[in-house]
Design a protein around this motif. Structure first.
Motif, PDB file in Angstrom:
ATOM      1  N   GLY A 145     -20.803  62.011  -7.210  1.00  0.00           N
ATOM      2  CA  GLY A 145     -20.404  63.044  -6.595  1.00  0.00           C
ATOM      3  C   GLY A 145     -19.161  63.172  -5.824  1.00  0.00           C
ATOM      4  N   PHE A 146     -18.607  64.322  -5.213  1.00  0.00           N
ATOM      5  CA  PHE A 146     -17.544  64.715  -4.252  1.00  0.00           C
ATOM      6  C   PHE A 146     -17.241  63.738  -3.506  1.00  0.00           C
ATOM      7  N   THR A 147     -18.105  63.788  -2.402  1.00  0.00           N
ATOM      8  CA  THR A 147     -18.023  62.955  -1.033  1.00  0.00           C
ATOM      9  C   THR A 147     -17.811  61.345  -1.452  1.00  0.00           C
ATOM     10  N   GLY A 148     -18.576  60.911  -2.240  1.00  0.00           N
ATOM     11  CA  GLY A 148     -18.673  59.567  -2.700  1.00  0.00           C
ATOM     12  C   GLY A 148     -17.301  59.123  -3.107  1.00  0.00           C
ATOM     13  N   PHE A 149     -16.688  59.959  -3.970  1.00  0.00           N
ATOM     14  CA  PHE A 149     -15.353  59.601  -4.632  1.00  0.00           C
ATOM     15  C   PHE A 149     -14.255  59.759  -3.477  1.00  0.00           C
ATOM     16  N   GLU A 150     -14.355  60.570  -2.645  1.00  0.00           N
ATOM     17  CA  GLU A 150     -13.549  60.694  -1.426  1.00  0.00           C
ATOM     18  C   GLU A 150     -13.369  59.484  -0.796  1.00  0.00           C
ATOM     19  N   GLN A 151     -14.725  58.867  -0.390  1.00  0.00           N
ATOM     20  CA  GLN A 151     -14.713  57.920   0.559  1.00  0.00           C
ATOM     21  C   GLN A 151     -14.324  56.695  -0.190  1.00  0.00           C
ATOM     22  N   ALA A 152     -14.819  56.485  -1.596  1.00  0.00           N
ATOM     23  CA  ALA A 152     -14.281  55.472  -2.391  1.00  0.00           C
ATOM     24  C   ALA A 152     -12.924  55.114  -2.349  1.00  0.00           C
ATOM     25  N   VAL A 153     -12.349  56.190  -2.550  1.00  0.00           N
ATOM     26  CA  VAL A 153     -10.717  56.047  -2.640  1.00  0.00           C
ATOM     27  C   VAL A 153     -10.070  55.651  -1.238  1.00  0.00           C
ATOM     28  N   ASN A 154     -10.774  56.225  -0.174  1.00  0.00           N
ATOM     29  CA  ASN A 154     -10.140  55.808   1.096  1.00  0.00           C
ATOM     30  C   ASN A 154     -10.514  54.441   1.408  1.00  0.00           C
ATOM     31  N   ASP A 155     -11.666  53.846   1.131  1.00  0.00           N
ATOM     32  CA  ASP A 155     -11.948  52.484   1.494  1.00  0.00           C
ATOM     33  C   ASP A 155     -11.037  51.592   0.537  1.00  0.00           C
ATOM     34  N   LEU A 156     -10.630  52.268  -0.721  1.00  0.00           N
ATOM     35  CA  LEU A 156      -9.862  51.183  -1.404  1.00  0.00           C
ATOM     36  C   LEU A 156      -8.361  51.345  -1.167  1.00  0.00           C
ATOM     37  N   GLY A 157      -7.965  52.109  -0.370  1.00  0.00           N
ATOM     38  CA  GLY A 157      -6.548  52.252   0.227  1.00  0.00           C
ATOM     39  C   GLY A 157      -6.036  53.150  -0.550  1.00  0.00           C
ATOM     40  N   GLY A 158      -6.326  54.032  -1.152  1.00  0.00           N
ATOM     41  CA  GLY A 158      -5.731  55.217  -1.534  1.00  0.00           C
ATOM     42  C   GLY A 158      -5.593  54.994  -3.259  1.00  0.00           C
ATOM     43  N   ALA A 159      -5.182  56.186  -4.056  1.00  0.00           N
ATOM     44  CA  ALA A 159      -5.175  56.027  -5.220  1.00  0.00           C
ATOM     45  C   ALA A 159      -3.622  56.576  -5.702  1.00  0.00           C
ATOM     46  N   ARG A 193       0.922  57.643  -3.327  1.00  0.00           N
ATOM     47  CA  ARG A 193      -0.418  57.219  -2.973  1.00  0.00           C
ATOM     48  C   ARG A 193      -1.038  58.294  -2.255  1.00  0.00           C
ATOM     49  N   LEU A 194      -2.076  58.830  -2.813  1.00  0.00           N
ATOM     50  CA  LEU A 194      -3.023  59.879  -2.230  1.00  0.00           C
ATOM     51  C   LEU A 194      -4.273  59.300  -1.738  1.00  0.00           C
ATOM     52  N   ASP A 195      -4.738  59.868  -0.521  1.00  0.00           N
ATOM     53  CA  ASP A 195      -6.084  59.482  -0.022  1.00  0.00           C
ATOM     54  C   ASP A 195      -7.275  60.137  -0.771  1.00  0.00           C
ATOM     55  N   GLY A 196      -8.485  60.068  -0.287  1.00  0.00           N
ATOM     56  CA  GLY A 196      -9.533  60.376  -0.996  1.00  0.00           C
ATOM     57  C   GLY A 196      -9.602  61.852  -1.226  1.00  0.00           C
TER      58      GLY A 196
END
Length: 460
Positions: free
Chosen positions: A146-160, A183-186
């Protein structure tokens, strides 16, 4: 796990909502074709359940969720583990729902609706069974997030990383980025993944293609920066992502490790992406709304190829290649033509033609036809030029929205152009074709992942 485990979990998070708990898929699924290889169904759920008002504002998801699948992708890993095929199934696909109380092949009353509605009726199990019924394939594993998981995962990976040759705006998702590489944040990546009203690529097909680009470029970035360089780093990366993903009872960590290890060794040229071919893009159904009807022959060829463990790229049964493809729809291109015969032929092609031959010059200028148009209309100009091979294109400042065709002294042959929306946004391609131009695996320029390349927009 290696490279593609990252892709699988990211695919699950793209444009999804808060996940509902996956139910055990214990019902027998007799009648499905097991085929060769492994099939994984990845879904993201559109639900705002559990989100505070502040979270909804931050994520730009203030609308009402449907508790349905907003993203659905079927990932096929070949038996020899040398190829992966990712097929996006549009959420508005009009299909017959499965019945959890009976084998998929059993006869019974048909219940039709959008494929995303299966989740609201029976959560993960019915979504799986409905996909199996529609495709004839057996689903081996199921991932949901879901939403919040995606946001946090991208942040933890350093951005997309994201690249675009044109500015992209969408008030509905809050997306607003300039042309270039970002490079976008989550939060920004979520807005990019959810955008459905981007001017040059609107609707679900354009959104799906952007999602595929996002996943591919993030994988390239993680690989280039060493996040997947060895088992320890890859496992650490996978653990971050798995915090936001739920699986069915038949899918555990060892399954994901096995799948990820195999897929992580693939080259970009060995990873295919496509969207189910559509025949009707706005099929109105009372009580259901606007739906998408699959192209029966082409979608059947797609599922047959996966069932037979064959590539989906380069198969003319899935994606016929016309003699003269058009990149944009002639039905939306207004043309003034100063030759009656050429005007008639272009009208048969579907262009919106005005015959201006009564005002044509008595003596035609030397050379081929000349197409004059306003700057910024290059894509439509290319479609018109495809119908008039050899024509010369001239951008004229201040020109109106119509195109002007001035026929010259040379004989004109008008070719029949074919516009296929599936080709523009959903044709089978390999991952190397989806990467940012000139960025094959190279690191994306650092843009602070804590500052999204996103501004303004209404909450939606």
């Amino acid at each position: 796990m290696r490279r593609f485990t990252v892709a699988l979990t990211l695919l699950a998070t793209l444009a999804g909502g808060s996940y509902a708990g996956s139910q055990a898929m214990s019902a027998e699924r007799g009648g499905q074709v097991a085929g060769r290889g492994t099939n994984i169904l990845v879904v993201g759920i559109d639900s705002r359940a559990g989100l505070s008002a502040a979270e909804k504002r931050r994520l730009h998801v203030g609308g009402k969720g449907c508790n349905c699948t907003d993203v659905m992708m079927l990932v096929h890993l070949s038996e020899d583990q040398r190829r992966a095929s990712i097929v996006s199934i549009p959420r508005d696909s009009y299909v017959q729902y499965a019945d959890l109380t009976a084998p998929p092949a059993a006869p019974g009353p048909a219940r039709l609706g959008k494929i995303n509605g299966a989740f609201a009726l029976g959560a993960g199990p019915l979504s799986v069974r409905t996909v199996e019924k529609a495709t004839g394939l057996r689903v081996d594993h199921y991932l949901e997030t879901g939403f919040t998981g995606f946001e946090q995962a991208v942040n933890d990976l350093g951005g997309a990383p994201v690249c675009t040759d044109k500015p992209l705006q969408d008030d509905g998702s809050g997306l607003d980025i300039a042309a270039g590489v970002h490079r976008l944040d989550g939060n920004g990546a979520l807005r990019y993944a959810r955008a459905r009203h981007v001017t040059n690529r609107p609707g679900d097909l354009g959104r799906v293609r952007r999602q595929q680009r996002l996943v591919n470029d993030l994988l390239a970035r993680l690989t280039a920066e060493g996040a997947l360089a060895n088992p320890a780093r890859a496992t650490r990366t996978a653990r971050i992502l798995l915090k936001s993903v739920r699986t069915d009872e038949r899918t555990g960590l060892l399954d994901l490790v096995r799948i990820g290890w195999a897929l992580g060794r693939l080259r970009p040229a060995d990873i295919e992406s496509a969207t189910v071919p559509i025949r009707i893009f706005d099929h109105r159904v009372p009580g259901v709304g606007s739906t998408l009807v699959w192209d029966e022959a082409r979608s059947a060829a797609l599922w047959n190829a996966l069932g037979a463990d064959r590539p989906i790229t380069g198969d003319p049964r899935i994606h016929p290649v016309p003699e003269t493809p058009a990149g944009t729809n002639p039905a939306g291109i207004a043309v003034r033509v100063d030759d009656a015969t050429v005007a008639k032929a272009l009208r048969r092609n579907g262009f919106l033609v005005t015959d201006t031959s009564p005002s044509a010059p008595a003596v035609r200028p030397e050379g081929p036809p000349v197409i004059r148009h306003a700057p910024g209309r290059e894509e439509d100009a290319a479609t018109l030029a495809a119908a008039l091979p050899g024509a010369r294109l001239v951008a004229v400042a201040g020109h109106d929205k119509s195109f002007d065709v001035a026929v010259g002294s040379r004989p004109v042959v008008v070719k029949t152009v074919t516009y296929d929306r599936n080709t523009v946004d959903g044709a089978p391609v390999t991952a190397d074709a989806l990467r940012c131009p000139g960025r094959a695996g190279s690191p994306v320029p650092a843009v602070s992942p804590v500052v999204p390349a996103v501004t303004g927009g209404r909450t939606g």
